[in-house]
Design a protein around this motif. Structure first.
Motif, PDB file in Angstrom:
ATOM      1  N   GLU A   1     -35.585  14.809  14.968  1.00 43.99           N
ATOM      2  CA  GLU A   1     -34.834  13.699  14.386  1.00 43.99           C
ATOM      3  C   GLU A   1     -35.627  13.022  13.275  1.00 43.99           C
ATOM      4  N   LEU A   2     -34.895  12.484  12.286  1.00 42.96           N
ATOM      5  CA  LEU A   2     -35.536  11.683  11.257  1.00 42.96           C
ATOM      6  C   LEU A   2     -36.152  10.435  11.878  1.00 42.96           C
ATOM      7  N   THR A   3     -37.360  10.079  11.413  1.00 45.18           N
ATOM      8  CA  THR A   3     -38.035   8.904  11.938  1.00 45.18           C
ATOM      9  C   THR A   3     -39.126   8.484  10.971  1.00 45.18           C
ATOM     10  N   VAL A   4     -39.696   7.320  11.208  1.00 45.62           N
ATOM     11  CA  VAL A   4     -40.947   6.949  10.550  1.00 45.62           C
ATOM     12  C   VAL A   4     -42.056   7.494  11.425  1.00 45.62           C
TER      13      VAL A   4
ATOM     14  N   LEU B   1     -27.925  13.014   5.625  1.00 45.84           N
ATOM     15  CA  LEU B   1     -27.749  11.581   5.856  1.00 45.84           C
ATOM     16  C   LEU B   1     -27.199  10.894   4.614  1.00 45.84           C
ATOM     17  N   VAL B   2     -27.824  11.139   3.482  1.00 49.24           N
ATOM     18  CA  VAL B   2     -27.416  10.476   2.243  1.00 49.24           C
ATOM     19  C   VAL B   2     -26.025  10.939   1.819  1.00 49.24           C
ATOM     20  N   GLY B   3     -25.755  12.228   1.978  1.00 46.77           N
ATOM     21  CA  GLY B   3     -24.430  12.737   1.630  1.00 46.77           C
ATOM     22  C   GLY B   3     -23.333  12.170   2.511  1.00 46.77           C
TER      23      GLY B   3
ATOM     24  N   SER C   1     -37.935  16.913   6.729  1.00 45.44           N
ATOM     25  CA  SER C   1     -36.986  15.804   6.564  1.00 45.44           C
ATOM     26  C   SER C   1     -35.991  16.044   5.436  1.00 45.44           C
ATOM     27  N   GLU C   2     -36.348  16.898   4.456  1.00 41.88           N
ATOM     28  CA  GLU C   2     -35.525  16.975   3.242  1.00 41.88           C
ATOM     29  C   GLU C   2     -34.072  17.366   3.506  1.00 41.88           C
ATOM     30  N   PRO C   3     -33.780  18.466   4.195  1.00 42.65           N
ATOM     31  CA  PRO C   3     -32.353  18.783   4.393  1.00 42.65           C
ATOM     32  C   PRO C   3     -31.652  17.747   5.261  1.00 42.65           C
ATOM     33  N   ARG C   4     -32.369  17.143   6.193  1.00 40.76           N
ATOM     34  CA  ARG C   4     -31.754  16.099   7.025  1.00 40.76           C
ATOM     35  C   ARG C   4     -31.435  14.861   6.195  1.00 40.76           C
TER      36      ARG C   4
END
Length: 365
Positions: A163-166, A82-84, A75-78
């Protein structure tokens, strides 16, 4: 924790492997120098590279330890992206990443190098205005992070199907009620505190906190179920601390927020309590200074979220959250202070005991 197939996790990463990882992400780049970081648990190196556009300095990170599951590490690079893309929180630009690889430890990624100092546990080296800038930036950054939510459930942020998810797996199940998850996590932390914490092999005194376990357990079993309803879950950067910030040492400006590999989806007040625990140092600062910094942090956050208030139910939740935060720090003491002297470890342990003695019946400092 068993590494996934195709994701070797050798702790030693050769120069040849470093060049291979860079080539896998940026084939036109050539590595000219490699400076390995002595800090952290995974492989991190600062590289000077030559690109078609000229020389640049970048950072390569590869998951080489067993401490973070691959679905979470991915998740870190994603999250950087996202944050950027969606906020003004300063994070490094991402040049590429791989979730798995047959020949190299993975996941791994390549990002820009950001200038700044990492103060770890030394905020006192900052001037008073600079330290105020750090906590003010933290409040403003958390506003933007939390407003990327809400998220669909309480749990661990990771990657599924690219994909990013919970996450919702056997190892990382979702929860409907944050209070239930909080109590279950606290119970597990208390269990390991009887045998040296999260890193018993590093513990010089495995029973250092064993006498505190049952009084704290009783307190949390009483307090957590009675907490008010948490707010809808959102992204929590619960490890937002000096050791994960790159700062301008003169002004205190935050140049980059790091370590996005282990975010949770939780009550935003939990994140606020965690950050107050990490950035404020009430044992080493006098009460007046601690109150000033807390007010700076909370004001910056409240000003950025019109619908937010530090009302009595929220403050009650935060007080209990800080207690669970303290347990995590106690369980991590053998790792965080692995290179410290016995006297320094004893000093940190005494800080923890003082904190608990003020809040938990039956605990003596």
């Amino acid at each position: 924790m068993t590494p996934e197939p195709g994701s070797p996790t050798d702790s030693e990463v050769s120069d040849e492997a470093v060049r291979g990882m860079v080539a896998a992400l940026e084939p036109a780049w050539s590595v000219e120098s490699i400076e390995r970081s002595p800090h952290g648990t995974d492989f991190v190196a600062t590289l000077d590279v030559r690109t078609p556009d000229g020389p640049r300095t970048v950072v390569l990170k590869a998951t080489t330890a067993d401490l973070v599951d691959p679905p979470i590490a991915r998740s870190e690079p994603r999250l950087f992206e996202l944050v950027g893309r969606e906020t003004t929180i300063p994070v490094p630009e991402v040049f590429g990443y791989r979730d798995a690889h047959d020949d190299f430890p993975a996941p791994f990624y390549l990002v820009e190098h950001v200038d700044g100092v990492n103060l770890e546990d030394d905020p006192e080296s900052l001037s008073p205005p600079a330290r105020e800038r750090v906590v003010r930036d933290a409040g403003r950054n958390l506003v933007e992070l939390h407003e990327l939510g809400p998220l669909p459930a309480v749990g661990s942020v990771g990657v599924a199907r690219g994909e990013l998810t919970v996450l919702d797996t056997d190892d990382h199940p979702r929860a409907d009620d944050f209070r239930e998850r909080l109590l279950a996590d606290a119970e597990r932390t208390l269990d390991v505190l009887t045998e040296g914490g999260y890193f018993p092999d590093l513990a010089d005194d495995p029973e250092r906190f064993a006498d505190l376990v049952e009084p704290v357990r009783e307190r949390l079993r009483d307090a957590i179920p009675e907490l008010s309803e948490p707010d809808p879950p959102t992204y929590n950067h619960w490890d937002y601390r000096y050791g994960n910030l790159l700062l301008d040492p003169e002004t205190g400006e935050t140049n980059a927020v790091l370590d996005w590999a282990n975010l949770s989806s939780a009550d935003p007040a939990y994140n606020l309590a965690k950050v107050e625990f990490s950035l404020l140092k009430p044992v080493r600062d006098d009460p007046e200074r601690t109150a000033e910094l807390r007010e700076t942090f909370r004001s910056a956050y409240a000003e950025g979220r019109e619908s937010w208030a530090f009302d009595e139910p929220t403050l009650e939740r935060m007080a209990v959250y800080r207690l669970t935060d303290r347990l995590d720090a106690m369980a991590c003491l053998p790792l965080w202070y692995e290179d410290a002297t016995p006297a320094e470890r004893d000093e940190r342990a005494a800080e923890h005991r003082t904190f608990l003695a003020e809040r938990v019946p039956g605990v003596d400092s």
